[in-house]
Scaffold this motif. Structure first.
Motif, PDB file in Angstrom:
ATOM      1  N   THR A  97       6.734   0.338  -3.104  1.00 48.17           N
ATOM      2  CA  THR A  97       6.169   0.516  -4.438  1.00 48.17           C
ATOM      3  C   THR A  97       5.380  -0.710  -4.879  1.00 48.17           C
ATOM      4  O   THR A  97       4.370  -0.592  -5.579  1.00 48.17           O
ATOM      5  CB  THR A  97       7.295   0.802  -5.444  1.00 48.17           C
ATOM      6  N   ALA A  98       5.819  -1.892  -4.503  1.00 51.11           N
ATOM      7  CA  ALA A  98       5.157  -3.150  -4.868  1.00 51.11           C
ATOM      8  C   ALA A  98       5.678  -4.231  -3.938  1.00 51.11           C
ATOM      9  O   ALA A  98       6.693  -4.047  -3.240  1.00 51.11           O
ATOM     10  CB  ALA A  98       5.427  -3.514  -6.330  1.00 51.11           C
ATOM     11  N   GLY A  99       4.988  -5.391  -3.934  1.00 50.89           N
ATOM     12  CA  GLY A  99       5.427  -6.461  -3.043  1.00 50.89           C
ATOM     13  C   GLY A  99       5.066  -7.834  -3.570  1.00 50.89           C
ATOM     14  O   GLY A  99       4.285  -7.979  -4.513  1.00 50.89           O
ATOM     15  N   MET A 100       5.668  -8.846  -2.934  1.00 48.99           N
ATOM     16  CA  MET A 100       5.364 -10.247  -3.255  1.00 48.99           C
ATOM     17  C   MET A 100       4.961 -10.982  -1.988  1.00 48.99           C
ATOM     18  O   MET A 100       5.651 -10.923  -0.966  1.00 48.99           O
ATOM     19  CB  MET A 100       6.566 -10.950  -3.861  1.00 48.99           C
ATOM     20  N   VAL A 101       3.838 -11.682  -2.057  1.00 53.84           N
ATOM     21  CA  VAL A 101       3.341 -12.506  -0.953  1.00 53.84           C
ATOM     22  C   VAL A 101       3.494 -13.959  -1.386  1.00 53.84           C
ATOM     23  O   VAL A 101       2.722 -14.456  -2.212  1.00 53.84           O
ATOM     24  CB  VAL A 101       1.873 -12.160  -0.626  1.00 53.84           C
ATOM     25  N   VAL A 104       0.785  -6.042  -6.275  1.00 53.93           N
ATOM     26  CA  VAL A 104       1.219  -7.188  -5.485  1.00 53.93           C
ATOM     27  C   VAL A 104       1.258  -8.440  -6.345  1.00 53.93           C
ATOM     28  O   VAL A 104       0.399  -8.664  -7.202  1.00 53.93           O
ATOM     29  CB  VAL A 104       0.304  -7.394  -4.260  1.00 53.93           C
ATOM     30  N   LEU A 105       2.284  -9.241  -6.119  1.00 52.17           N
ATOM     31  CA  LEU A 105       2.452 -10.558  -6.730  1.00 52.17           C
ATOM     32  C   LEU A 105       2.135 -11.594  -5.664  1.00 52.17           C
ATOM     33  O   LEU A 105       2.698 -11.562  -4.568  1.00 52.17           O
ATOM     34  CB  LEU A 105       3.886 -10.718  -7.231  1.00 52.17           C
ATOM     35  N   VAL A 106       1.234 -12.515  -5.972  1.00 51.49           N
ATOM     36  CA  VAL A 106       0.843 -13.571  -5.030  1.00 51.49           C
ATOM     37  C   VAL A 106       1.272 -14.912  -5.620  1.00 51.49           C
ATOM     38  O   VAL A 106       0.868 -15.269  -6.727  1.00 51.49           O
ATOM     39  CB  VAL A 106      -0.671 -13.554  -4.775  1.00 51.49           C
ATOM     40  N   VAL A 107       2.103 -15.652  -4.875  1.00 45.32           N
ATOM     41  CA  VAL A 107       2.625 -16.940  -5.335  1.00 45.32           C
ATOM     42  C   VAL A 107       2.285 -18.000  -4.286  1.00 45.32           C
ATOM     43  O   VAL A 107       2.603 -17.820  -3.104  1.00 45.32           O
ATOM     44  CB  VAL A 107       4.153 -16.880  -5.550  1.00 45.32           C
ATOM     45  N   HIS A 108       1.662 -19.100  -4.723  1.00 50.49           N
ATOM     46  CA  HIS A 108       1.233 -20.111  -3.756  1.00 50.49           C
ATOM     47  C   HIS A 108       1.175 -21.477  -4.431  1.00 50.49           C
ATOM     48  O   HIS A 108       0.770 -21.589  -5.587  1.00 50.49           O
ATOM     49  CB  HIS A 108      -0.159 -19.763  -3.211  1.00 50.49           C
ATOM     50  N   ASP A 143      16.861   4.636  -4.543  1.00 43.22           N
ATOM     51  CA  ASP A 143      15.819   5.258  -5.352  1.00 43.22           C
ATOM     52  C   ASP A 143      14.485   5.050  -4.641  1.00 43.22           C
ATOM     53  O   ASP A 143      13.936   3.945  -4.656  1.00 43.22           O
ATOM     54  CB  ASP A 143      15.801   4.628  -6.745  1.00 43.22           C
ATOM     55  N   SER A 144      13.972   6.092  -4.004  1.00 43.92           N
ATOM     56  CA  SER A 144      12.752   5.972  -3.207  1.00 43.92           C
ATOM     57  C   SER A 144      11.532   5.630  -4.047  1.00 43.92           C
ATOM     58  O   SER A 144      10.503   5.206  -3.502  1.00 43.92           O
ATOM     59  CB  SER A 144      12.488   7.275  -2.447  1.00 43.92           C
ATOM     60  N   ARG A 145      11.632   5.782  -5.355  1.00 44.60           N
ATOM     61  CA  ARG A 145      10.526   5.403  -6.227  1.00 44.60           C
ATOM     62  C   ARG A 145      10.465   3.903  -6.433  1.00 44.60           C
ATOM     63  O   ARG A 145       9.464   3.386  -6.951  1.00 44.60           O
ATOM     64  CB  ARG A 145      10.672   6.090  -7.589  1.00 44.60           C
ATOM     65  N   ARG A 146      11.539   3.194  -6.032  1.00 45.90           N
ATOM     66  CA  ARG A 146      11.627   1.758  -6.307  1.00 45.90           C
ATOM     67  C   ARG A 146      12.094   1.013  -5.052  1.00 45.90           C
ATOM     68  O   ARG A 146      13.186   0.484  -4.990  1.00 45.90           O
ATOM     69  CB  ARG A 146      12.573   1.502  -7.481  1.00 45.90           C
ATOM     70  N   VAL A 147      11.231   1.023  -4.046  1.00 48.39           N
ATOM     71  CA  VAL A 147      11.473   0.273  -2.813  1.00 48.39           C
ATOM     72  C   VAL A 147      10.420  -0.818  -2.742  1.00 48.39           C
ATOM     73  O   VAL A 147       9.219  -0.544  -2.770  1.00 48.39           O
ATOM     74  CB  VAL A 147      11.404   1.178  -1.576  1.00 48.39           C
ATOM     75  N   TYR A 148      10.860  -2.054  -2.681  1.00 44.69           N
ATOM     76  CA  TYR A 148       9.964  -3.213  -2.775  1.00 44.69           C
ATOM     77  C   TYR A 148      10.114  -4.102  -1.544  1.00 44.69           C
ATOM     78  O   TYR A 148      11.116  -4.033  -0.826  1.00 44.69           O
ATOM     79  CB  TYR A 148      10.286  -4.022  -4.032  1.00 44.69           C
ATOM     80  N   VAL A 149       9.123  -4.964  -1.329  1.00 47.01           N
ATOM     81  CA  VAL A 149       9.192  -5.903  -0.209  1.00 47.01           C
ATOM     82  C   VAL A 149       8.597  -7.229  -0.648  1.00 47.01           C
ATOM     83  O   VAL A 149       7.591  -7.278  -1.356  1.00 47.01           O
ATOM     84  CB  VAL A 149       8.457  -5.347   1.035  1.00 47.01           C
ATOM     85  N   MET A 159       9.632 -12.648  -9.089  1.00 45.95           N
ATOM     86  CA  MET A 159       9.444 -11.510  -8.196  1.00 45.95           C
ATOM     87  C   MET A 159      10.095 -10.248  -8.764  1.00 45.95           C
ATOM     88  O   MET A 159       9.463  -9.187  -8.836  1.00 45.95           O
ATOM     89  CB  MET A 159      10.019 -11.828  -6.810  1.00 45.95           C
ATOM     90  N   TRP A 160      11.362 -10.347  -9.172  1.00 40.70           N
ATOM     91  CA  TRP A 160      12.052  -9.161  -9.659  1.00 40.70           C
ATOM     92  C   TRP A 160      11.441  -8.669 -10.965  1.00 40.70           C
ATOM     93  O   TRP A 160      11.324  -7.455 -11.180  1.00 40.70           O
ATOM     94  CB  TRP A 160      13.546  -9.427  -9.831  1.00 40.70           C
ATOM     95  N   ASP A 161      11.030  -9.577 -11.844  1.00 45.21           N
ATOM     96  CA  ASP A 161      10.393  -9.162 -13.086  1.00 45.21           C
ATOM     97  C   ASP A 161       9.106  -8.388 -12.812  1.00 45.21           C
ATOM     98  O   ASP A 161       8.769  -7.440 -13.547  1.00 45.21           O
ATOM     99  CB  ASP A 161      10.082 -10.380 -13.967  1.00 45.21           C
ATOM    100  N   PHE A 162       8.385  -8.780 -11.762  1.00 40.74           N
ATOM    101  CA  PHE A 162       7.179  -8.044 -11.371  1.00 40.74           C
ATOM    102  C   PHE A 162       7.550  -6.684 -10.803  1.00 40.74           C
ATOM    103  O   PHE A 162       6.981  -5.655 -11.169  1.00 40.74           O
ATOM    104  CB  PHE A 162       6.362  -8.848 -10.360  1.00 40.74           C
ATOM    105  N   PHE A 163       8.528  -6.668  -9.893  1.00 37.94           N
ATOM    106  CA  PHE A 163       8.908  -5.415  -9.250  1.00 37.94           C
ATOM    107  C   PHE A 163       9.346  -4.370 -10.257  1.00 37.94           C
ATOM    108  O   PHE A 163       8.959  -3.195 -10.181  1.00 37.94           O
ATOM    109  CB  PHE A 163      10.044  -5.659  -8.248  1.00 37.94           C
ATOM    110  N   LYS A 164      10.182  -4.757 -11.206  1.00 39.12           N
ATOM    111  CA  LYS A 164      10.789  -3.748 -12.070  1.00 39.12           C
ATOM    112  C   LYS A 164       9.817  -3.135 -13.068  1.00 39.12           C
ATOM    113  O   LYS A 164      10.154  -2.185 -13.758  1.00 39.12           O
ATOM    114  CB  LYS A 164      12.030  -4.302 -12.770  1.00 39.12           C
ATOM    115  N   GLN A 165       8.587  -3.685 -13.090  1.00 38.58           N
ATOM    116  CA  GLN A 165       7.547  -3.039 -13.900  1.00 38.58           C
ATOM    117  C   GLN A 165       6.961  -1.830 -13.195  1.00 38.58           C
ATOM    118  O   GLN A 165       6.206  -1.061 -13.803  1.00 38.58           O
ATOM    119  CB  GLN A 165       6.417  -4.033 -14.189  1.00 38.58           C
ATOM    120  N   HIS A 166       7.278  -1.674 -11.902  1.00 34.40           N
ATOM    121  CA  HIS A 166       6.616  -0.661 -11.096  1.00 34.40           C
ATOM    122  C   HIS A 166       7.610   0.348 -10.520  1.00 34.40           C
ATOM    123  O   HIS A 166       8.606  -0.022  -9.900  1.00 34.40           O
ATOM    124  CB  HIS A 166       5.836  -1.317  -9.956  1.00 34.40           C
TER     125      HIS A 166
END
Length: 330
Positions: free
Chosen positions: A167-171, A218-222, A139-145, A321-328
């Protein structure tokens, strides 16, 4: 080797990679191994096909980028991302940095050839994404990194320069786009933070994708006690992507996406780490989310402690991460 022979060799390598991918059985809950080659080099990869995969049923695709001293198997084990993929039904692509390109298997995020669209290692990773799309229902609408450490900095580059692909990412324990442009600058940025203005880098990131009017969630985790990548890098990443989204909104730096959290809340793992979360919502969308893990060093929160860079006392970083991605969805 002359130029014509070099082109033939590259084409041959690509055809071999295509054969490997197409010939590999697409059993549910299984690994598929392959490689991708373009003018910027060749890299191997592993693709996790989740249990219950049905050919023709378009699934989301998550690109997982390992850190230094890691490979796809180790990153998959650390994060338990394959188990999440089985439960939630998405494909996972794990590019593998070659030791011939970096002896410690770090992604070379600090090199200028890896910081622009259509060049270097980012172009190889995007080529892998396109290769997977040509053989599996994506699904090209839901490609994440998403990635950790050096993989997280490469994630910032991919989100900046290929916002039409991802579509969205996590750093995770990483740094902003172009935090450093040399090896020595990279060492400084990891220790003390980037010398560059996140607002300037926010505009650079917007321009790298061709100045699109497109948001970059983007989700930023540190960890607050990260001894490898100074936590200020997380703050700079948040600021940079807020600025990128400000430009992406209407093409103008007018603070239409303000640098002010719309919601701040706290949580804690029973018997484990406490954390603070800052949400930045604009137009009803969670564009940027920041997790600060109190007392955590350079690690993946909630990771399997049989692998390097795990902090099992933290919340489940993979679920976050996945909970963030699936919102987008694009």
């Amino acid at each position: 080797m002359n130029r014509s022979h070099g082109v033939v060799a590259r084409i041959g390598a690509l055809l071999f990679a295509l054969f490997m991918l197409s010939a590999a059985p697409a059993h549910a809950g299984s690994w598929v191994h392959g490689s991708y080659t373009n003018l910027w080099g060749s890299r191997g990869f592993q693709l996790w096909v989740p249990s219950g995969y049905q050919p023709g049923q378009a699934l989301p695709l998550v690109v997982g980028l390992h850190g230094c001293l890691q490979n796809p198997d180790q990153f998959a084990g650390l994060t338990r991302l394959n188990q999440k993929a089985d439960a939630e039904k998405f494909l996972v692509l794990y590019p593998n940095q070659a030791t011939t390109s970096n002896a410690t298997q770090c992604w070379n995020f600090m090199l200028a050839t890896n910081q622009e669209r259509g060049l270097g290692e980012p172009s190889i990773i995007v080529g892998m994404v396109n290769l997977v799309k040509s053989h599996y229902a994506v699904d090209s609408r839901r490609v994440y990194v998403g990635g950790v450490s050096a993989g997280a900095v490469m994630t910032s580059i991919l989100l900046a320069c290929y916002s039409d692909v991802f579509t969205a990412g996590m750093v995770g324990a990483g740094a902003m786009y172009k935090a450093a442009t040399t090896a020595s600058g990279s060492a400084y940025a990891m220790s003390f933070g980037s010398i560059y203005d996140p607002d300037d880098r926010g505009r650079d990131a917007w321009a790298c994708s061709g100045k699109p009017r497109r948001s970059v969630p983007v989700l930023v985790v540190h960890g607050t006690d990260d001894s490898v990548v100074n936590p200020i890098n997380g703050e700079q990443t948040v600021r940079q992507f807020l600025q990128t989204n400000d430009y992406g909104d209407d093409g103008v730096d007018n603070d239409s996406v303000p640098y002010a959290a719309t919601h701040v809340w706290s949580g804690a793992v029973p018997g484990g780490r406490a954390y603070t979360v800052k949400d930045y919502v604009y137009g009803g969308r969670l564009l940027v989310q920041q997790y600060e893990l109190h007392g955590m060093d350079h690690a993946w929160p909630g990771g399997d402690d049989s692998y390097l860079f795990a902090d099992p006392s933290g919340p489940d970083g993979t679920s976050i991460m996945w909970d963030f991605f699936k919102q987008h969805s694009r």
